[in-house]
Write an enzyme that holds these catalytic residues in place. Structure first.
Site, mmCIF file in Angstrom:
data_model
loop_
_atom_site.group_PDB
_atom_site.id
_atom_site.type_symbol
_atom_site.label_atom_id
_atom_site.label_comp_id
_atom_site.label_asym_id
_atom_site.label_seq_id
_atom_site.Cartn_x
_atom_site.Cartn_y
_atom_site.Cartn_z
ATOM 1 N N HIS A 1 -47.005 -1.858 7.265
ATOM 2 C CA HIS A 1 -47.596 -0.524 7.254
ATOM 3 C C HIS A 1 -47.267 0.183 8.571
ATOM 4 O O HIS A 1 -47.334 -0.451 9.623
ATOM 5 C CB HIS A 1 -49.118 -0.624 7.115
ATOM 6 C CG HIS A 1 -49.795 0.717 7.274
ATOM 7 N ND1 HIS A 1 -49.814 1.643 6.253
ATOM 8 C CD2 HIS A 1 -50.405 1.287 8.336
ATOM 9 C CE1 HIS A 1 -50.455 2.725 6.683
ATOM 10 N NE2 HIS A 1 -50.825 2.535 7.943
ATOM 11 N N GLU B 1 0.862 -1.198 0.000
ATOM 12 C CA GLU B 1 0.000 0.000 0.000
ATOM 13 C C GLU B 1 0.889 1.236 0.000
ATOM 14 O O GLU B 1 1.794 1.369 0.798
ATOM 15 C CB GLU B 1 -0.939 0.009 1.221
ATOM 16 C CG GLU B 1 -1.782 1.262 1.369
ATOM 17 C CD GLU B 1 -2.571 1.640 0.116
ATOM 18 O OE1 GLU B 1 -3.386 0.835 -0.349
ATOM 19 O OE2 GLU B 1 -2.343 2.764 -0.415
ATOM 20 N N GLY C 1 -7.034 0.925 3.224
ATOM 21 C CA GLY C 1 -8.476 1.002 2.990
ATOM 22 C C GLY C 1 -8.818 1.746 1.709
ATOM 23 O O GLY C 1 -9.958 1.688 1.243
ATOM 24 N N GLY C 2 -7.853 2.477 1.143
ATOM 25 C CA GLY C 2 -8.056 3.110 -0.158
ATOM 26 C C GLY C 2 -9.083 4.231 -0.176
ATOM 27 O O GLY C 2 -9.353 4.877 0.833
ATOM 28 N N THR C 3 -9.674 4.424 -1.349
ATOM 29 C CA THR C 3 -10.548 5.576 -1.595
ATOM 30 C C THR C 3 -11.778 5.567 -0.696
ATOM 31 O O THR C 3 -12.090 6.568 -0.032
ATOM 32 C CB THR C 3 -11.021 5.556 -3.071
ATOM 33 O OG1 THR C 3 -9.880 5.478 -3.909
ATOM 34 C CG2 THR C 3 -11.834 6.795 -3.409
ATOM 35 N N CYS C 4 -12.504 4.455 -0.682
ATOM 36 C CA CYS C 4 -13.790 4.425 0.024
ATOM 37 C C CYS C 4 -13.617 4.805 1.488
ATOM 38 O O CYS C 4 -14.323 5.653 2.020
ATOM 39 C CB CYS C 4 -14.406 3.024 -0.096
ATOM 40 S SG CYS C 4 -15.953 2.873 0.781
#
Ligand SMILES: Cc1cc2nc3c(=O)[nH]c(=O)nc-3n(C[C@H](O)[C@H](O)[C@H](O)COP(=O)(O)OP(=O)(O)OC[C@H]3O[C@@H](n4cnc5c(N)ncnc54)[C@H](O)[C@@H]3O)c2cc1C
Length: 461
Positions: free
Chosen positions: A443, A36, A41-44
Site C-alpha cells: 500500500h 539482414e 534488429g528489425g521492426t521492433c
C-alpha cells in the site's frame, strides 16, 4: 554452377528471434550465417516498439507538463514542443539498440553477417547478393510489414506507414490516421500531444474491435477529451492529393464526406515478409495469407527449415518472436519440449493510460461456454490512482468458476502494462486465483486492489 558456401545454419532476418538464435547456434559450435536486408534488429528496434515507446514517453512528459496547474505548478506560459529534439531523442535510443544488435552479431565467433536480401533457391540453399549459401538448418525470421490496402488514389498521395512516421522531421499540421487499432491509436495520441490536429478514421463501429466494448468506448472518450476526432463506420473510399496535403473521402452516414489533412498514416494491419523469400523453390508451405505454416515447435513443412517470429503467424509481438527463439533453441539444441501451445496470449496497448492484457476477453470467455466469474474495479475507486490524478480506466479479471484459474484480465489504467504481470504469472503457474486474493500487496499501489477485486467475484452476465 559455383560451389555454395557451406554453413551449419543460416538465419534469414535479424528481428527479435534471429540474433539470439544465431548467437546460440554459434556458441554451440555451429558455423552460422546471418542475413539482414535492412537495419539490424528489425521492426521492433527500428520502426516499432522501441521508437514508439520512446515517443510515447516524450508525449506523456509533455502532457504532464500541460497538466501543471492540476498538480500545483505552472510552466510560465504554454508548453511548446521542439519536434526535432523529440525525434533526436528517439533516434538516439533506436541507434543504441540497432548498433548493439549489429555489434553483438559481428563480434560473435562462428557468426558471419551478410547484408542483403536472402532468397531460397532450394530447400537448403539461400542466395544473398551474388553468393549462394548452403546449410542443413535454415531459420526464417523475416517479420512483417504494414498492409497498404488497394484504395482508390493510394498511389497518388504521399501516404505514411509506421516506417515513414519514424523519419518525419516536421510536425504534421493535421495527421489523418486510417485504422483505429493498436498502432494507429498510439500514433494518434502521441501526435496530438506533440501538437498536431489528429483525426482517426475507422471502418468498424468501434475502436480496437478485438477488445471488449467498454475498453473501446472508454478509450475513445479519453482520446476525444484530448482533442482527437474520430470517424467510425467509415469506409475509406478515396484518397486525393490537395495543395496542402491529402483529402480522404469517407463514406459515412453523417458528417463531412471528405476530411482534409496534411499527412496520412495507414495503420490497418500487418502482412508477412514472405512473398519475396523464394519459399516455392524451397517447398515451404504457407497459409492463404502468406504466413509460413509451422508445427508446435516452429518447424515448417520442410525438414531443417524453421520459421520464427511474425512470419509464422503465431504471434504479432516482440515477446512472442523472442519466445519462438526459446522454443526453437530448446527443441533443436537442448532436447526440450517448450511449445507454442504453452504460450498464454498477453500484450499491451501503449496509449496513456495503457491497457495491459492477458488471456480471454469477456466476449471470448462467454463464447468458451465456461462458468465465468468477474472482478471489476473502476480506477476512480483506486486510492493510488486518485493520488496520482490518474483515474481513467478500470481493472477486470475473469476467473473460471469451476477450476478457479484466471481466464483473462484487462488492466486499463496507469501502470496497466506492468500490473498485469502478476496475473500473467498466476496464469502460467496454473494455480487458483485465491493465491492472489489472499496475498498481501503493498500500500498504496494500484496492484493492491487486485486481491480486493478478486475477493468480490460475480457471475459474468
Ligand atoms: C509501430 C509498431 C509498434 C509496435 N509496438 C510493439 C510493442 O510495443 N510491443 C510488442 O511486443 N510488439 C510491438 N510491435 C510488433 C513488433 O515490432 C513485431 O511483432 C516484432 O518486431 C516482430 O519481430 P520479428 O522477429 O518477427 O520480425 P521483425 O522485427 O520484423 O524482423 C524481421 C527482419 O527480417 C529482415 N528480412 C525480411 N526479409 C528478409 C530477407 N528476405 N532477407 C534478409 N532479411 C530479411 C527485415 O529487414 C527485418 O530486419 C510493434 C510494431 C509496430 C509496427
Amino acid at each position: 554452377m559455383p560451389t555454395p558456401t557451406r554453413y551449419d545454419a543460416i538465419v534469414i532476418g535479424t528481428g527479435q528471434a534471429g540474433p539470439s538464435l544465431a548467437v546460440r547456434l554459434a556458441s554451440s559450435g555451429r558455423k552460422t550465417a546471418v542475413i539482414e536486408r535492412k537495419r539490424f534488429g528489425g521492426t521492433c528496434v527500428n520502426v516499432g516498439c522501441i521508437p514508439t515507446k520512446t515517443l510515447v514517453a516524450s508525449a506523456r512528459a509533455i502532457h504532464m507538463a500541460r497538466r501543471g496547474e492540476e498538480f500545483g505548478f505552472s510552466t510560465g506560459g504554454p508548453v511548446t514542443v521542439d519536434f526535432n529534439r523529440v525525434k533526436a531523442r528517439k533516434d538516439a535510443v533506436v541507434r543504441q539498440s540497432t548498433e548493439g544488435v549489429e555489434k553483438w552479431l559481428r563480434n560473435t565467433s562462428n557468426v558471419t553477417v551478410y547484408e542483403g536480401h536472402g532468397r531460397f533457391e532450394s530447400p537448403h540453399t539461400v542466395r544473398v547478393n551474388d553468393e549462394l549459401l548452403e546449410a542443413e538448418q535454415i531459420f526464417v525470421n523475416a517479420g512483417a510489414r504494414a498492409v497498404v490496402p488497394d484504395m482508390p488514389g493510394i498511389n497518388e498521395v504521399p501516404y505514411l506507414t509506421n516506417v515513414g512516421m519514424m523519419s518525419l522531421d516536421t510536425l504534421p499540421e493535421h495527421l489523418i490516421v486510417v485504422g483505429g487499432s493498436y498502432i494507429g491509436l498510439e500514433f494518434a495520441q502521441m501526435y496530438r500531444r506533440f501538437g498536431s490536429r489528429v483525426t482517426v478514421i475507422e471502418m468498424g463501429d468501434r475502436l480496437i474491435a478485438r477488445e471488449d466494448e467498454d475498453i473501446s468506448r472508454t478509450l475513445q472518450g479519453i482520446l476525444e477529451a484530448e482533442g482527437i476526432s474520430f470517424r467510425l463506420k467509415a469506409s475509406c473510399t478515396t484518397l486525393r492529393r490537395t495543395t496542402t496535403g491529402v483529402a480522404v473521402g469517407v463514406d459515412c452516414t453523417k458528417g463531412a464526406p471528405e476530411i482534409e489533412g496534411s499527412h496520412i498514416l495507414i495503420a490497418v494491419g500487418r502482412r508477412p515478409n514472405t512473398d519475396d523469400l523464394g519459399l516455392n523453390a524451397a517447398g515451404v508451405a504457407t497459409d492463404p495469407r502468406g504466413f509460413i505454416t509451422v508445427d508446435d515447435h516452429c518447424r515448417t513443412s520442410v525438414p531443417g527449415v524453421w520459421a520464427v517470429g511474425e512470419c509464422n503467424g503465431r504471434g504479432a509481438f516482440t515477446h512472442t518472436a523472442y519466445n519462438d527463439f526459446e522454443i526453437v533453441a530448446e527443441a533443436f539444441l537442448d532436447n526440450g519440449s517448450r511449445s507454442l501451445s504453452d504460450r498464454i496470449p498477453c500484450y499491451a496497448l501503449y496509449t496513456d493510460p495503457p491497457v495491459g492484457r492477458v488471456g480471454m476477453t469477456n466476449a471470448e470467455a462467454r463464447a468458451s461456454g465456461r462458468r465465468v466469474l468477474v472482478g471489476y474495479r473502476a480506477m476512480t475507486a483506486v486510492g493510488r490512482a486518485r493520488e496520482m490524478s490518474e483515474t481513467n480506466g478500470f481493472m477486470r479479471v475473469l476467473v473460471d468458476a469451476d477450476t478457479e484459474h484466471i481466464l483473462g484480465a484487462a488492466i486499463f489504467g496507469a501502470g496497466g502494462d506492468e500490473i498485469v504481470h502478476s496475473l500473467i504469472d498466476i496464469a502460467y503457474a496454473k494455480v487458483p486465483y485465491t493465491v492472489i486474493s489472499r496475498a498481501v500487496h503493498i500500500h498504496p499501489t494500484i496492484s493492491e486492489l487486485i486481491p480486493t477485486l478478486l475477493q468480490d467475484l460475480k457471475p459474468l452476465d
